[in-house]
Design a protein around this motif. Structure first.
Motif: not given
Length: 249
Positions: A66-70, A45-59
């Motif tokens: 968080d898995k349930l929300w996704l 999943v790709t997330l945008q942080l508040k500093n506008f950088n993107n972070l790719v996380v293994d689910i």
């Protein structure tokens, strides 16, 4: 992948900016951070942080909450495709699992099972309200809520589906409706390719009451057409995508 399966994703999981920032955590909740959902591909999943950088996380590195929300808000592409296949998506599907020729009972059943639209109207009341404008997309499109309406043939068969944005005033036509129109233009081109005809968004002053003016036209492989444009109703304006059994030259 079938184009119409992809069309499901344009509402369910590809619209950037539909989610607010939320707190994400590792499996034991010893670490957390704020991030905004961007997209989900396979197990990442790709997330945008508040500093506008993107972070790719293994689910698998996320907490169960968080898995349930996704899974509730952005189901995995493979899962949506599998669900679609169990509903016999084929070359005749028009929008989601709807097919020209479906009767009202079939349309209602499919809409109630849909992952991209939902209604707050109780089933017992639908007979009185009818199907028009009671099913809304679960996610906003171009920042606007959208609803579905239908047209039927002489034998009660589905011949047209209209996806329509919420109503806006004349002074919001350019500032709010046009961005929605642009997003839909880009999405439809990515799904159906270059349109047969294309021009600019119709000017508001050209619209007459109860009239839609189309800016784009696509031909459906199974017969029929897609029109993108805008309309006017009771001095309010809307962006419209119309899937119709009519074939335009």
């Amino acid at each position: 992948m079938h184009r119409l399966v992809i069309f499901i994703f344009f509402i369910v999981s590809t619209i950037v900016g539909a989610d607010e920032f939320r707190t994400w955590s590792n499996p034991d909740k010893t670490k957390s951070f704020e991030g905004q959902f961007i997209n989900r591909k396979e197990n990442r999943v790709t997330l945008q942080l508040k500093n506008f950088n993107n972070l790719v996380v293994d689910i698998n590195d996320l907490h169960e909450d968080d898995k349930l929300w996704l899974n509730q808000n952005h189901p995995a592409q493979a899962k949506v495709a599998a669900d679609a296949n169990t509903k016999t998506i084929n070359g005749n599907t028009v929008f989601d699992t709807l097919v020209f020729g479906d009767d009202r009972e079939t349309v209602l059943k499919k809409l109630n099972e849909s992952k991209i639209v939902a209604t707050t109207v109780a089933s017992a009341h639908i007979g009185r309200t009818g199907l028009n404008n009671i099913f809304h997309t679960r996610e906003k499109i171009g920042g606007l809520a959208c609803s579905l309406s239908f047209d039927w043939g002489s034998n009660g068969e589905l011949i047209e589906i209209t996806l329509q944005s919420e109503n806006k005033k004349l002074d919001e036509y350019t500032t709010i409706l046009k961005p929605c129109w642009k997003d839909l233009e880009a999405l439809l081109i990515s799904i159906y390719g270059k349109p047969k005809q294309a021009t600019q968004m119709p000017k508001a002053e050209k619209l007459q009451d109860s009239q839609m003016l189309a800016s784009h036209l696509w031909s459906l492989e199974q017969g029929g057409s897609i029109l993108l444009g805008s309309s006017k109703m009771d001095e309010k304006y809307q962006v419209v995508v119309r899937f119709t059994k009519t074939v335009y030259p």
